[in-house]
Structure formats: C-alpha cells, structure tokens
Design a protein around this motif. Sequence first.
Motif, short mmCIF file in Angstrom:
data_model
loop_
_atom_site.label_atom_id
_atom_site.label_comp_id
_atom_site.label_asym_id
_atom_site.label_seq_id
_atom_site.Cartn_x
_atom_site.Cartn_y
_atom_site.Cartn_z
N MET A 41 -4.34 -5.51 -13.09
CA MET A 41 -4.52 -4.99 -11.73
C MET A 41 -5.92 -4.43 -11.53
O MET A 41 -6.47 -4.50 -10.45
N PRO A 82 4.39 -4.96 -9.15
CA PRO A 82 4.99 -4.04 -8.18
C PRO A 82 5.86 -4.86 -7.21
O PRO A 82 5.55 -6.02 -6.91
N ASP A 83 6.94 -4.26 -6.70
CA ASP A 83 7.90 -4.99 -5.87
C ASP A 83 7.27 -5.69 -4.67
O ASP A 83 7.57 -6.85 -4.41
N GLY A 84 6.41 -5.02 -3.93
CA GLY A 84 5.79 -5.63 -2.75
C GLY A 84 4.95 -6.84 -3.09
O GLY A 84 5.01 -7.87 -2.42
N LEU A 85 4.18 -6.74 -4.16
CA LEU A 85 3.34 -7.87 -4.60
C LEU A 85 4.24 -9.02 -5.04
O LEU A 85 3.99 -10.18 -4.68
N LYS A 86 5.27 -8.72 -5.78
CA LYS A 86 6.19 -9.76 -6.24
C LYS A 86 6.81 -10.49 -5.04
O LYS A 86 6.84 -11.72 -5.00
N ASP A 88 5.66 -10.77 -1.95
CA ASP A 88 4.66 -11.55 -1.23
C ASP A 88 4.26 -12.81 -1.98
O ASP A 88 4.04 -13.86 -1.37
N VAL A 133 -3.01 -12.17 -0.64
CA VAL A 133 -1.90 -11.32 -1.07
C VAL A 133 -2.38 -10.35 -2.15
O VAL A 133 -2.10 -9.15 -2.09
N LEU A 134 -3.10 -10.87 -3.11
CA LEU A 134 -3.61 -10.00 -4.19
C LEU A 134 -4.53 -8.92 -3.65
O LEU A 134 -4.45 -7.76 -4.07
N ARG A 136 -4.53 -7.52 -0.69
CA ARG A 136 -3.74 -6.49 0.03
C ARG A 136 -3.13 -5.50 -0.94
O ARG A 136 -3.09 -4.30 -0.67
N HIS A 137 -2.65 -5.99 -2.08
CA HIS A 137 -1.95 -5.11 -3.01
C HIS A 137 -2.89 -4.42 -4.00
O HIS A 137 -2.57 -3.33 -4.47
N ARG A 140 -4.29 -0.94 -2.72
CA ARG A 140 -3.35 0.15 -2.40
C ARG A 140 -3.46 1.27 -3.37
O ARG A 140 -3.78 1.16 -4.49
#
Length: 140
Positions: A41, A82-86, A88, A133-134, A136-137, A140
Amino acid sequence: MKMFEYRFAIAPLFHFIASKSMEAGLHVCDGRGKQTVQLFMNDAASEKGKKRIGAIQYEGSNDYAMKEPYIVSWRFERALLPDGLKQDLEAITAFRRDRKEGTAINPNAQSIAFKFEALTDAAKETIEAITAVLQRHARR
C-alpha cells in the motif's frame, strides 16, 4: 525503481503496469525475484514488514532460455485488501482470471487476478480503471 531488464515481447506491458501501480501510490518492491515484483500500500508498509497486497508477475514460462513468458499477471490478495478496495477491484471484470481452471471470476480464489497478453487499447482501458481504483484507496 529499476525493473527487470528483460527483452521479452511483453516486457513493455509489465513495465506499464508497474508504472501505473506506482502512479496509483503503491510501493513496488522486487523482492529479489526474477519474475515477480511485490505490491504494498505504501513505502512504510514494506519497511515495517507488513504483508504485500499483491504482485505483478511474468507467466507462461519458468525457463526463459527455452521460452519467453507471454502473460503479465496483476493480482491482489483478497484477504489482505481493505474491504472497499476489494469490492472496487471485484467490480472490474475485464481480463479477470482468478484461477487457472474453471470460471474466470471466482470470489473464493485467493487472488483477484488480471491477466494480460498484449498492451492493446482494451488492456490499457482496464489498466487505467484499476489504477483509478487504486488511487482512490491509496489516498485514504
């Protein structure tokens, strides 16, 4: 970071994906491998010994003197995301190949895997979608 200096036909594709990974904010580490780079990350995650979230890998040959690899795999470890990344990444279905056999998209497979054989317009479009996508996450 200096990437593998292979002259394979798919080397530009590998480098493009690695560049896009870094552009998205991921840390790319070669891990002393000859065909795979690890994705974290951020720099701090790799320095603190945290687990990688994915990898970019040449596939299609274990003996480069006999046969060049012909696939570049960009994969992400489901259990380490992380859940949101997964979620997306799961939503992107183009070029998906989560397992070697069976259905291309398998929510029970270890990785969310995208496999590319050439740097076509369609591949670039999917790579850009993954990069977005990457980004955006990672911020954070």
